[in-house]
Design a protein around this motif. Structure first.
Motif, PDB file in Angstrom:
ATOM      1  N   ARG A  20       0.853  -1.185   0.000  1.00 38.16           N
ATOM      2  CA  ARG A  20       0.000   0.000   0.000  1.00 38.16           C
ATOM      3  C   ARG A  20       0.889   1.236   0.000  1.00 38.16           C
ATOM      4  O   ARG A  20       1.740   1.388   0.870  1.00 38.16           O
ATOM      5  CB  ARG A  20      -0.918   0.018   1.226  1.00 38.16           C
ATOM      6  CG  ARG A  20      -1.969  -1.086   1.231  1.00 38.16           C
ATOM      7  CD  ARG A  20      -2.773  -1.066   2.523  1.00 38.16           C
ATOM      8  NE  ARG A  20      -3.939  -1.935   2.452  1.00 38.16           N
ATOM      9  CZ  ARG A  20      -3.932  -3.235   2.726  1.00 38.16           C
ATOM     10  NH1 ARG A  20      -2.786  -3.809   3.064  1.00 38.16           N
ATOM     11  NH2 ARG A  20      -5.038  -3.947   2.628  1.00 38.16           N
ATOM     12  N   MET A  45      -2.679   3.358  -3.151  1.00 39.28           N
ATOM     13  CA  MET A  45      -2.614   2.441  -4.281  1.00 39.28           C
ATOM     14  C   MET A  45      -2.262   1.047  -3.788  1.00 39.28           C
ATOM     15  O   MET A  45      -1.407   0.870  -2.917  1.00 39.28           O
ATOM     16  CB  MET A  45      -1.564   2.914  -5.283  1.00 39.28           C
ATOM     17  CG  MET A  45      -1.519   2.093  -6.556  1.00 39.28           C
ATOM     18  SD  MET A  45      -0.107   2.542  -7.620  1.00 39.28           S
ATOM     19  CE  MET A  45       1.245   1.843  -6.653  1.00 39.28           C
ATOM     20  N   GLN A  51      -4.824  -3.178  -8.397  1.00 38.80           N
ATOM     21  CA  GLN A  51      -5.133  -1.801  -8.784  1.00 38.80           C
ATOM     22  C   GLN A  51      -6.475  -1.685  -9.507  1.00 38.80           C
ATOM     23  O   GLN A  51      -7.024  -0.593  -9.627  1.00 38.80           O
ATOM     24  CB  GLN A  51      -4.012  -1.229  -9.657  1.00 38.80           C
ATOM     25  CG  GLN A  51      -2.749  -0.918  -8.869  1.00 38.80           C
ATOM     26  CD  GLN A  51      -1.632  -0.408  -9.744  1.00 38.80           C
ATOM     27  OE1 GLN A  51      -1.819   0.474 -10.558  1.00 38.80           O
ATOM     28  NE2 GLN A  51      -0.445  -0.983  -9.581  1.00 38.80           N
ATOM     29  N   ASN A  66      -8.643  -0.048  -7.227  1.00 33.49           N
ATOM     30  CA  ASN A  66      -8.487   1.411  -7.270  1.00 33.49           C
ATOM     31  C   ASN A  66      -9.282   2.015  -8.416  1.00 33.49           C
ATOM     32  O   ASN A  66      -9.855   3.102  -8.289  1.00 33.49           O
ATOM     33  CB  ASN A  66      -7.011   1.789  -7.421  1.00 33.49           C
ATOM     34  CG  ASN A  66      -6.196   1.555  -6.169  1.00 33.49           C
ATOM     35  OD1 ASN A  66      -5.264   0.761  -6.163  1.00 33.49           O
ATOM     36  ND2 ASN A  66      -6.533   2.246  -5.094  1.00 33.49           N
ATOM     37  N   ARG A 106     -12.969   2.068  -7.483  1.00 32.40           N
ATOM     38  CA  ARG A 106     -13.243   3.098  -6.479  1.00 32.40           C
ATOM     39  C   ARG A 106     -13.188   4.504  -7.050  1.00 32.40           C
ATOM     40  O   ARG A 106     -13.625   5.454  -6.410  1.00 32.40           O
ATOM     41  CB  ARG A 106     -12.236   2.988  -5.321  1.00 32.40           C
ATOM     42  CG  ARG A 106     -12.426   1.773  -4.462  1.00 32.40           C
ATOM     43  CD  ARG A 106     -11.644   1.842  -3.169  1.00 32.40           C
ATOM     44  NE  ARG A 106     -10.257   2.233  -3.323  1.00 32.40           N
ATOM     45  CZ  ARG A 106      -9.304   1.921  -2.467  1.00 32.40           C
ATOM     46  NH1 ARG A 106      -9.593   1.198  -1.390  1.00 32.40           N
ATOM     47  NH2 ARG A 106      -8.070   2.318  -2.652  1.00 32.40           N
ATOM     48  N   ASP A 148     -10.280   6.019  -7.907  1.00 33.55           N
ATOM     49  CA  ASP A 148      -8.968   6.626  -7.675  1.00 33.55           C
ATOM     50  C   ASP A 148      -8.152   6.672  -8.958  1.00 33.55           C
ATOM     51  O   ASP A 148      -7.344   7.576  -9.156  1.00 33.55           O
ATOM     52  CB  ASP A 148      -8.181   5.825  -6.636  1.00 33.55           C
ATOM     53  CG  ASP A 148      -8.843   5.793  -5.282  1.00 33.55           C
ATOM     54  OD1 ASP A 148      -9.457   6.805  -4.911  1.00 33.55           O
ATOM     55  OD2 ASP A 148      -8.753   4.757  -4.595  1.00 33.55           O
TER      56      ASP A 148
END
Length: 245
Positions: free
Chosen positions: A86, A99, A146, A149, A152, A154
């Motif tokens: 992380r 990340m 990822q 991510n 989400r 991001d």
């Protein structure tokens, strides 16, 4: 340049750290860059790209779940916990997010590698790989988490590769156009990586990133995803044939 604090639209923290008594000129400039990126109008096609992110990453996560479980078990068996790496990265509008990756390096490697970037980072990383870390990195299978991510919000499947906050501040001063990376979400794969690989100079990568930011069409998005998928397949086959290569 307008330097007001970043909009509430930017989720999470930002890369700005203001001292108690005085504000460094670097903080003011970077805060201005983040605000300028937030005020850059979105394009209609950005909504289509976001929809593609959600659909494609959802499909891939379902398909890759068995492989992800095998990788997680292999990491624990070969080098212990944690399974995931992380790290803080700078996202759209200066938003700093966490990340995720499958861990490929020894525990606490980031504390030893943190000050380095580019070719020096690549060189020093060689001595930090776990027993299966080199293969995971070579095949890019370490980046499977990822996709979470991306779901989400991001990251995107395609965009400039995410960078650590400390390096963003440095590069934003060295490369005047670097702030434009904040206009879009960072990507799991990037136009610069597909064209030139991971070991080119930051200035050259930026030129390719800016080309993506200016275009960011659906066609270029799909071509970049397809090119990345083909490259990962080839690297995975090569890694199975030469696990230590």
């Amino acid at each position: 340049m307008h330097t007001a604090a970043p909009s509430r639209a930017a989720r999470g923290t930002t890369i700005i750290r203001v001292a108690d008594s005085t504000t460094r000129i670097e903080d003011t400039l970077v805060r201005g860059y983040a605000q300028l990126a937030l005020e850059t109008p979105a394009r209609p096609r950005d909504a289509i790209l976001r929809l593609l992110d959600i659909v494609l990453s959802s499909i891939f996560l379902v398909v890759a779940l068995p492989l992800g479980l095998i990788i997680a078990i292999s990491i624990v068996a070969s080098s212990g916990r944690p399974v995931f790496y992380r790290g803080e990265r700078v996202g759209r509008g200066g938003h700093v997010f966490t990340m995720l990756k499958f861990r490929t390096l020894n525990a606490d490697a980031e504390s030893r590698l943190g000050p380095y970037l580019g070719e020096e980072l690549v060189r020093r990383t060689e001595g930090e790989f776990t027993p299966i870390g080199r293969w995971l990195k070579a095949t890019q299978l370490d980046e499977i988490p990822q996709f979470l991510n991306v779901l989400r919000g991001d990251m995107s499947l395609v965009g400039p590769r995410p960078i650590r906050p400390r390096f963003f501040e440095v590069l934003a001063h060295e490369l005047p156009a670097y702030w434009q990376r904040l206009v879009v979400r960072p990507g799991l794969t990037g136009f610069a990586q597909v064209r030139r690989g991971y070991e080119t100079s930051m200035a050259e990568k930026l030129a390719h990133d800016l080309e993506w930011i200016a275009d960011r069409s659906v066609g270029l998005y799909l071509r970049t995803v397809a090119a990345t998928g083909w490259r990962v397949i080839k690297q995975s086959v090569r890694g199975l044939q030469r696990p230590d290569g």
